[in-house]
Design a protein around this motif. Structure first.
Motif, short mmCIF file in Angstrom:
data_model
loop_
_atom_site.label_atom_id
_atom_site.label_comp_id
_atom_site.label_asym_id
_atom_site.label_seq_id
_atom_site.Cartn_x
_atom_site.Cartn_y
_atom_site.Cartn_z
N ASN A 61 0.81 -1.21 0.00
CA ASN A 61 0.00 0.00 0.00
C ASN A 61 0.85 1.27 0.00
O ASN A 61 0.36 2.36 -0.29
N TRP A 62 2.12 1.13 0.34
CA TRP A 62 3.02 2.27 0.27
C TRP A 62 3.27 2.72 -1.17
O TRP A 62 3.52 3.90 -1.42
N LEU A 63 3.22 1.77 -2.12
CA LEU A 63 3.60 2.07 -3.51
C LEU A 63 2.74 3.17 -4.13
O LEU A 63 3.28 4.17 -4.63
N PRO A 64 1.40 3.04 -4.12
CA PRO A 64 0.61 4.13 -4.71
C PRO A 64 0.73 5.44 -3.93
O PRO A 64 0.64 6.52 -4.52
N THR A 65 0.95 5.35 -2.60
CA THR A 65 1.10 6.57 -1.82
C THR A 65 2.38 7.31 -2.21
O THR A 65 2.39 8.53 -2.41
N LEU A 66 3.49 6.57 -2.33
CA LEU A 66 4.76 7.18 -2.73
C LEU A 66 4.67 7.73 -4.15
O LEU A 66 5.22 8.80 -4.45
N LEU A 67 3.98 6.99 -5.03
CA LEU A 67 3.82 7.46 -6.40
C LEU A 67 2.99 8.74 -6.43
O LEU A 67 3.31 9.69 -7.19
N ALA A 68 1.96 8.81 -5.59
CA ALA A 68 1.12 10.01 -5.54
C ALA A 68 1.93 11.21 -5.06
O ALA A 68 1.81 12.32 -5.61
N LEU A 69 2.76 11.00 -4.05
CA LEU A 69 3.60 12.10 -3.54
C LEU A 69 4.60 12.56 -4.60
O LEU A 69 4.80 13.76 -4.80
N SER A 70 5.22 11.59 -5.28
CA SER A 70 6.19 11.94 -6.32
C SER A 70 5.53 12.70 -7.46
O SER A 70 6.07 13.69 -7.98
N ALA A 71 4.35 12.23 -7.87
CA ALA A 71 3.63 12.89 -8.96
C ALA A 71 3.22 14.32 -8.56
O ALA A 71 3.30 15.25 -9.36
N LEU A 87 -2.03 12.15 -12.25
CA LEU A 87 -1.40 10.92 -11.77
C LEU A 87 -1.41 10.87 -10.24
O LEU A 87 -1.62 9.81 -9.65
N ALA A 88 -1.20 12.02 -9.61
CA ALA A 88 -1.21 12.07 -8.15
C ALA A 88 -2.59 11.71 -7.61
O ALA A 88 -2.71 10.96 -6.63
N LEU A 89 -3.65 12.21 -8.26
CA LEU A 89 -5.00 11.90 -7.81
C LEU A 89 -5.34 10.43 -7.98
O LEU A 89 -5.95 9.80 -7.11
N ILE A 90 -4.95 9.87 -9.13
CA ILE A 90 -5.23 8.46 -9.39
C ILE A 90 -4.49 7.56 -8.40
O ILE A 90 -5.05 6.65 -7.80
N SER A 91 -3.20 7.84 -8.21
CA SER A 91 -2.39 7.03 -7.29
C SER A 91 -2.87 7.17 -5.85
O SER A 91 -2.95 6.19 -5.10
N GLY A 92 -3.21 8.40 -5.48
CA GLY A 92 -3.72 8.61 -4.13
C GLY A 92 -5.02 7.87 -3.88
O GLY A 92 -5.23 7.31 -2.81
N SER A 93 -5.89 7.86 -4.90
CA SER A 93 -7.15 7.12 -4.77
C SER A 93 -6.90 5.62 -4.63
O SER A 93 -7.57 4.94 -3.84
N LEU A 94 -5.94 5.10 -5.41
CA LEU A 94 -5.63 3.67 -5.32
C LEU A 94 -5.12 3.29 -3.93
O LEU A 94 -5.39 2.19 -3.44
N SER A 95 -4.41 4.20 -3.27
CA SER A 95 -3.87 3.89 -1.95
C SER A 95 -4.95 3.75 -0.89
O SER A 95 -4.71 3.20 0.19
#
Length: 321
Positions: free
Chosen positions: A241-251, A259-267
């Motif tokens: 679950n860290w992966l989409p959160t880290l991706l959202a922060l990076s985006a 991309l940040a919104l999509i990744s954050g939603s996935l987390s």
């Protein structure tokens, strides 16, 4: 059954111990059974031990031990064939021991616990977190029971070898799984409930307790000399679950808002599924929303605690009971 020995580990619980002891004594009187109260102190700095002695408990002093070792020391000193393990901040109802004795005598349960709830004045996150574990049915027969209030015979307890003294947390799950392996019938009742007065009174306390609770997954998995791979499911879910959160922060830092919104939603999806699964038993939409937030936070804490445990570092916390 010739009587019940109530074993209560304690560390700095002066604010709760009198209530706990009085309720346990009243439950024994209501059941008409001989009872001894054994408090195992882990080096308290407050007046808890003196208060416990004044309330009629026998106080044993064993500072610096893990929670399982404290419970084992109390069981070793107990003189009755019925054992009840109780946390120092738990208030039991009058029919706590009556329920246990009647169920045991008619062969319905070898191990019994009552569901745990919080007092009405607890903050919302403490209430929601406690309510998530309430059973959906009047009776639940799991393969392990929490030790906040746990009743069993000395024979069943000694057949397992007692609590594992090396575990920092999860010692109740470890004991319950060994009892299950031996064929013990374990029963949780939805009603009456016990009250947990040591609820998390602040977010800082909630975060600290969860970080500590999640620190023994690796140790528990490798306990008893053979790995229990099923126990890795939750920490692996937490790490993933860290992966989409880290991706959202990076985006977000890179200016990639979609991309940040999509990744954050996935987390948030695993937390939503966990909250739906647990709140469905209570049929309460507000509980679903509350648990969604809490599970999202817990998953991130659990992932961090699991990584730290691989390097033999965990949140330090005295065994309180």
């Amino acid at each position: 059954m010739n009587g019940v020995s109530v074993v209560i580990p304690m560390f700095d619980e002066a604010r709760h111990i009198i209530r706990t002891l009085q309720a346990a004594r009243a439950a024994a009187d209501a059941a008409g059974v001989a009872c001894e109260l054994i408090v195992v102190d882990n080096g308290s700095h407050d007046g808890g031990p003196a208060l416990a002695e004044a309330a009629g408990a026998r106080v044993l002093h064993h500072p610096g031990l893990h929670i399982g070792a404290l419970r084992n020391r109390g069981a070793a000193a107990a003189r009755y064939e019925g054992l009840a393990f109780l946390d120092a901040d738990i208030e039991v109802p009058l029919d706590w021991l009556k329920q246990w004795i009647s169920r045991n005598e008619r062969g319905d349960a070898d191990v019994l616990a009552l569901a745990c709830d919080t007092p009405a004045q607890a903050p919302w996150y403490a209430c929601a977190w406690q309510r998530r574990s309430l059973p959906a049915t009047a009776e639940l027969r799991p393969n392990w029971l929490p030790s906040a209030n746990l009743c069993l015979t000395r024979e069943a307890f000694e057949a397992t070898g007692g609590f594992d003294e090396q575990l920092r947390t999860g010692e109740d799950k470890d004991l319950g799984l060994r009892l299950h392996h031996l064929g013990a019938r374990q029963l949780m009742l939805k009603s009456p409930t016990v009250l947990h007065w040591g609820y998390e009174g602040s977010w800082h306390e909630w975060f600290g307790k969860e970080l500590w609770r999640q620190g023994s997954h690796w140790q528990l998995m490798n306990n008893q000399g053979h790995p229990r791979w099923r126990l890795l499911r939750f920490p692996l879910l937490a790490l993933s679950n860290w992966l989409p959160t880290l991706l959202a922060l990076s985006a977000a830092l890179g200016g990639l808002l979609p991309l940040a919104l999509i990744s954050g939603s996935l987390s948030t999806v695993p937390a939503l599924l966990l909250s739906l699964r647990q709140s469905a038993r209570q049929r309460d939409l507000s509980l679903t929303l509350q648990l969604w937030i809490l599970h999202w936070l817990r998953l991130h804490l659990a992932g961090g605690a699991f990584l730290l445990s691989l390097f033999n570092w965990t949140a330090r916390r005295p065994a309180r009971g």
